[in-house]
Design a protein around this motif. Sequence first.
Motif, PDB file in Angstrom:
ATOM      1  N   SER A 286      14.094  44.794  24.441  1.00 18.31           N
ATOM      2  CA  SER A 286      14.011  43.420  23.934  1.00 18.31           C
ATOM      3  C   SER A 286      12.800  43.216  23.022  1.00 18.31           C
ATOM      4  O   SER A 286      11.801  42.616  23.414  1.00 18.31           O
ATOM      5  N   THR A 287      12.902  43.728  21.798  1.00 13.68           N
ATOM      6  CA  THR A 287      11.936  43.405  20.750  1.00 13.68           C
ATOM      7  C   THR A 287      12.695  42.887  19.546  1.00 13.68           C
ATOM      8  O   THR A 287      13.881  43.191  19.362  1.00 13.68           O
ATOM      9  N   ASP A 288      12.024  42.087  18.729  1.00  9.44           N
ATOM     10  CA  ASP A 288      12.664  41.566  17.520  1.00  9.44           C
ATOM     11  C   ASP A 288      13.218  42.698  16.658  1.00  9.44           C
ATOM     12  O   ASP A 288      14.342  42.632  16.152  1.00  9.44           O
ATOM     13  N   ARG A 532      10.910  37.319   4.197  1.00  3.81           N
ATOM     14  CA  ARG A 532      10.951  37.917   2.863  1.00  3.81           C
ATOM     15  C   ARG A 532      10.777  39.431   2.986  1.00  3.81           C
ATOM     16  O   ARG A 532      10.089  39.937   3.871  1.00  3.81           O
ATOM     17  N   VAL A 533      11.406  40.152   2.094  1.00  4.64           N
ATOM     18  CA  VAL A 533      11.382  41.615   2.107  1.00  4.64           C
ATOM     19  C   VAL A 533      10.214  42.109   1.271  1.00  4.64           C
ATOM     20  O   VAL A 533      10.062  41.713   0.107  1.00  4.64           O
ATOM     21  N   MET A 534       9.416  42.997   1.858  1.00  2.38           N
ATOM     22  CA  MET A 534       8.293  43.586   1.134  1.00  2.38           C
ATOM     23  C   MET A 534       8.278  45.086   1.393  1.00  2.38           C
ATOM     24  O   MET A 534       8.869  45.568   2.344  1.00  2.38           O
ATOM     25  N   ARG A 535       7.587  45.799   0.525  1.00  4.34           N
ATOM     26  CA  ARG A 535       7.499  47.260   0.606  1.00  4.34           C
ATOM     27  C   ARG A 535       8.892  47.905   0.630  1.00  4.34           C
ATOM     28  O   ARG A 535       9.148  48.829   1.394  1.00  4.34           O
ATOM     29  N   SER A 568      13.037  51.869  10.662  1.00  8.64           N
ATOM     30  CA  SER A 568      11.978  51.877   9.653  1.00  8.64           C
ATOM     31  C   SER A 568      11.630  50.468   9.173  1.00  8.64           C
ATOM     32  O   SER A 568      10.838  50.316   8.248  1.00  8.64           O
ATOM     33  N   VAL A 569      12.243  49.467   9.781  1.00  7.41           N
ATOM     34  CA  VAL A 569      12.046  48.086   9.347  1.00  7.41           C
ATOM     35  C   VAL A 569      11.313  47.317  10.434  1.00  7.41           C
ATOM     36  O   VAL A 569      11.673  47.410  11.614  1.00  7.41           O
ATOM     37  N   ARG A 570      10.308  46.585  10.041  1.00 10.61           N
ATOM     38  CA  ARG A 570       9.561  45.733  10.972  1.00 10.61           C
ATOM     39  C   ARG A 570       9.643  44.294  10.500  1.00 10.61           C
ATOM     40  O   ARG A 570       9.499  44.015   9.311  1.00 10.61           O
ATOM     41  N   TYR A 571       9.885  43.391  11.455  1.00  7.85           N
ATOM     42  CA  TYR A 571       9.909  41.967  11.139  1.00  7.85           C
ATOM     43  C   TYR A 571       8.635  41.318  11.662  1.00  7.85           C
ATOM     44  O   TYR A 571       8.303  41.465  12.839  1.00  7.85           O
TER      45      TYR A 571
END
Length: 581
Positions: A286-288, A532-535, A568-571
Amino acid sequence: MMAIEKPKVIICDPVADIGIEMLKAHCDVDIRPGLSEEALMDAIPAYNAAVVRSATKFPARVIDAAANLKVIGRAGAGLDTIDVARAEEKGIAVVNSPNANSVAVAEHTFALMFALVRHLPRANAGLKEDRWEKKQLMGTGLAGKTLGLVGFGRISRQVASRAQAFGMHVQTTQRRATPEKNAELGVDTVDMKTLFATSDFISLHVPGKPENRNLVSRELISEMKPTAYIINTARGIIMDEKALLDALDNGRIAGAALDVFKEEPALGNPLVAHEKVIVSPHIAASTDDAQQSAAVTIAEQILNILVDSPAENPLNLAVVPLDKVTPHERIDPRRVETLIQKFDASDVFTNPPIVVRSGENYVVLDGATRVSAFKKLGHPHIIVQILKESNNYTLDTWFHAIRKIDPQALLDILGGIPEITITRSDLKTVQADMVEHGGLCYIQTADKTIHHIQPAAGANHLDALNKLTTAYIDASHVTRTLHQDVDTLLAEFPDLAGVVVFPVFTLDQVLQIADAGNAMPAGITRFVIPGRVMRLNADFDFLTSDRDLTEKNDWLYDMVMERLASDSVRYYAEPIYLLDE
């Protein structure tokens, strides 16, 4: 013409909104969590797809009732709650997202491990109850200890790499052992009995299949060292809970940490109340980050089965023609030239501009300098992030701190602009004056004098505003700021001449100006945009090549999906500071 009926999807357990929105773009989606098995049997004939997590079960009799079901999507790894064999017999696909929660579960495994060896729950509770139990809370370290991993799949490998970073020796046991491959990862392969007898920590990572019921048996637990700990973030079914309780009661092992139980919710389970046991309510995944990745992966797989058209990009990214992209504000040419130099020196495109659709065009809310640099370089396309819901962002205002100019010289320059008039005011009434007289803004100089600026009689409001800002930008150094208090700004900028305070604009005003082919001054509007999407770091050569839009959008979609699937994606929900802009 008869409307084409959309596929119907039932969401049986909570999943991340991003996956639901992907499905809603192509399907009719009903969110119905908490259905009993009987209620699910009554409802399921109406649906073509179902999305579940661990709470909702799909046994054979539910599957038999699913007359129109084509796919069951498990937003997570384990399939023990679904009768996969029966689904296959009925021609129903079963898909899951085994990679989505690997990191989350591995991290929770270590959270439990640390809590065990450093007595963190007791330390926290004691100090909050005014007990200083420093001498009673002697812990032990991880470095040099042996970690035994039962199973060596995706999650277990993540655990192993973290254990090695802590200086632990790692060994594993598998039904189908691959000792050579394990050795390449620095992990020893042993039999089950040896693992239980020689490990200081044992972590369980096998599926909850029927053949794994009570895999951790009384016999295996009896092999453990009296100083050893056992951690279960896999499935409750694999643990002989009665044998574990007896071992804890008799001091045959040091302790246990459990995230899963045979019966959940585990209310009234004696293991939960045991002083040598640390527990959590099945939250390892249970993590975002994990939930978003799982939801996207499942939505994509379901859409691949239910609809012929390609799924929309889950992060609302798209490659669009540059001639359809319109900035809503003017551009500082100096910033454009600086960005062109950065583009020339880079192999990747990092931060997509934020846009909204306006007819056939896209109005840039943030990133106008990037768009202008791309246009000046002659590129045909650019990657943008398209905002689709107005409630996903808010519009605020930047203030302009005017620096490196004498305050009187500033006022003399502004006084020479025929399109504006300047009158003295005060801080208590200037906002009301701006509303009453249609003021453009006000300037508070460093000596705290207030100057209300209005368009001159007959002057166009937008033209006057642009003439004003161009004049002081050309004559000074301007810094955008969220502060309008002069004392605060002087502490930050000793060379402050004054601060320009603008009214708050509306999105409709911004879009009307852009649609008319006009532009606001640079650096006034401030869009606060969550998600918003960055990197992005998209390959510059591919993006700027002569490939067509369809090929580029397929490439972008595949790139995003690969990164989501590989964790590979972090929110990040919180505001951030960027120190390299």
